[in-house]
Design a protein around this motif. Sequence first.
Motif, mmCIF file in Angstrom:
data_model
loop_
_atom_site.group_PDB
_atom_site.id
_atom_site.type_symbol
_atom_site.label_atom_id
_atom_site.label_comp_id
_atom_site.label_asym_id
_atom_site.label_seq_id
_atom_site.Cartn_x
_atom_site.Cartn_y
_atom_site.Cartn_z
ATOM 1 N N SER A 1 21.472 28.349 -10.620
ATOM 2 C CA SER A 1 20.830 29.623 -10.300
ATOM 3 C C SER A 1 21.897 30.619 -9.866
ATOM 4 N N ARG A 2 21.533 31.891 -9.887
ATOM 5 C CA ARG A 2 22.482 32.941 -9.546
ATOM 6 C C ARG A 2 21.849 33.943 -8.593
ATOM 7 N N LEU A 3 22.534 34.199 -7.477
ATOM 8 C CA LEU A 3 22.127 35.244 -6.539
ATOM 9 C C LEU A 3 23.255 36.264 -6.486
ATOM 10 N N VAL A 4 22.928 37.513 -6.745
ATOM 11 C CA VAL A 4 23.930 38.575 -6.698
ATOM 12 C C VAL A 4 23.867 39.254 -5.337
ATOM 13 N N CYS A 5 25.004 39.294 -4.671
ATOM 14 C CA CYS A 5 25.073 39.930 -3.352
ATOM 15 C C CYS A 5 26.008 41.130 -3.390
ATOM 16 N N ASP A 6 25.692 42.112 -2.562
ATOM 17 C CA ASP A 6 26.616 43.213 -2.325
ATOM 18 C C ASP A 6 27.513 42.821 -1.164
ATOM 19 N N GLN A 7 28.776 43.121 -1.301
ATOM 20 C CA GLN A 7 29.762 42.782 -0.277
ATOM 21 C C GLN A 7 30.234 44.067 0.396
ATOM 22 N N ALA B 1 21.909 40.331 -0.103
ATOM 23 C CA ALA B 1 21.323 40.303 -1.444
ATOM 24 C C ALA B 1 21.157 41.727 -1.956
ATOM 25 N N GLU B 2 21.523 41.942 -3.218
ATOM 26 C CA GLU B 2 21.494 43.309 -3.756
ATOM 27 C C GLU B 2 20.089 43.904 -3.750
ATOM 28 N N THR B 3 19.075 43.055 -3.658
ATOM 29 C CA THR B 3 17.690 43.522 -3.640
ATOM 30 C C THR B 3 17.200 43.888 -2.245
ATOM 31 N N ASN B 4 17.997 43.582 -1.213
ATOM 32 C CA ASN B 4 17.575 43.826 0.168
ATOM 33 C C ASN B 4 17.930 45.261 0.564
ATOM 34 N N VAL B 5 17.124 46.177 0.103
ATOM 35 C CA VAL B 5 17.410 47.606 0.263
ATOM 36 C C VAL B 5 17.429 48.016 1.736
ATOM 37 N N GLY B 6 16.492 47.488 2.525
ATOM 38 C CA GLY B 6 16.415 47.870 3.921
ATOM 39 C C GLY B 6 17.661 47.500 4.699
ATOM 40 N N ALA B 7 18.150 46.277 4.481
ATOM 41 C CA ALA B 7 19.361 45.836 5.182
ATOM 42 C C ALA B 7 20.566 46.669 4.752
ATOM 43 N N PHE C 1 29.365 50.668 7.209
ATOM 44 C CA PHE C 1 29.885 49.692 6.267
ATOM 45 C C PHE C 1 30.036 50.328 4.886
ATOM 46 N N LYS C 2 31.104 49.946 4.200
ATOM 47 C CA LYS C 2 31.375 50.471 2.862
ATOM 48 C C LYS C 2 31.211 49.378 1.821
ATOM 49 N N LEU C 3 30.529 49.714 0.756
ATOM 50 C CA LEU C 3 30.322 48.755 -0.326
ATOM 51 C C LEU C 3 31.641 48.498 -1.034
ATOM 52 N N ARG C 4 32.066 47.244 -1.040
ATOM 53 C CA ARG C 4 33.298 46.876 -1.743
ATOM 54 C C ARG C 4 33.008 46.493 -3.192
ATOM 55 N N GLY C 5 31.886 45.842 -3.425
ATOM 56 C CA GLY C 5 31.543 45.394 -4.767
ATOM 57 C C GLY C 5 30.474 44.324 -4.702
ATOM 58 N N LYS C 6 30.329 43.606 -5.797
ATOM 59 C CA LYS C 6 29.319 42.551 -5.878
ATOM 60 C C LYS C 6 29.998 41.195 -5.995
ATOM 61 N N ILE C 7 29.287 40.166 -5.526
ATOM 62 C CA ILE C 7 29.787 38.808 -5.647
ATOM 63 C C ILE C 7 28.622 37.897 -6.012
ATOM 64 N N ASN C 8 28.880 36.945 -6.879
ATOM 65 C CA ASN C 8 27.850 36.012 -7.312
ATOM 66 C C ASN C 8 27.864 34.750 -6.453
ATOM 67 N N PHE D 1 23.989 22.999 -3.157
ATOM 68 C CA PHE D 1 25.039 23.816 -2.555
ATOM 69 C C PHE D 1 25.305 25.072 -3.368
ATOM 70 N N LEU D 2 26.148 25.943 -2.809
ATOM 71 C CA LEU D 2 26.479 27.225 -3.428
ATOM 72 C C LEU D 2 27.973 27.314 -3.714
ATOM 73 N N ILE D 3 28.309 27.970 -4.809
ATOM 74 C CA ILE D 3 29.692 28.314 -5.113
ATOM 75 C C ILE D 3 29.789 29.827 -5.202
ATOM 76 N N PHE D 4 30.681 30.401 -4.400
ATOM 77 C CA PHE D 4 30.890 31.845 -4.374
ATOM 78 C C PHE D 4 31.904 32.244 -5.443
#
Length: 221
Positions: free
Chosen positions: A76-82, A193-199, A208-215, A59-62
């Motif tokens: 593991s850690r996935l960094v997402c842009d919100q 995902a912060e690496t998903n440049v196309g999306a 959409f406006k970037l609010r920040g990052k979330i792990n 499972f995941l914890i935000f």
Amino acid sequence: MYDKLDNPVYHSLNEFHQKFCLDFGDTKFYTSEVAVFGGSANVSKENEITEYAKICDDFLIFGAKPDLGDFKTELSRLVCDQYILEDKIELDFSEEILQLQEEHHEELFLFIQKFYPYYFKKRTPELGRYFGIFKDDKLVAVTGERMQMNDMTEISAVITDTDYLGKGYAKQLVAYVSGKIFEDHKTPFLHVAETNVGAKKLYEKLGFKLRGKINLWGIKK
């Protein structure tokens, strides 16, 4: 104004999605049949994590990094842009977009399993509305709603079949779903995902406006 988005799982389960909530103290988790996510108002603790681990192996914890204590796991850690959307998207729709009903859920599940087999469960469509575009009598693109608070709704599962890319389906679906959320008098938000440049380029072009990052912290029992 959007502080709840620092802990979107926790606040969704404390508000609009309360009926799906497993409450283990400071951390709330979704019922594993609908989503394998958890979140804390502060920091998830070992005892809360181990309680959910009795139900769900993976499972995941935000949000904040969980305090695992002596709990042994692969963390593991996935960094997402919100992102948030504050203004309605003005767009001409060229495709017929259908709200998917219960009779579509099996096709929806199998479609998403091809691309994101981990995040989507059989009962995930209970979290919100899902919309799709059909071509040649089959589902080729979808977008839906996942986490929901009383005043904000997450856009999720923005997926197009690889054989139908480049036709603007994702753009139209995101615009359509966000419009439905505005009709509910809520603010749309999403994670990518912060690496998903196309999306990210697509979402920013739509306003959409970037609010920040979330792990997102992955935990395996």
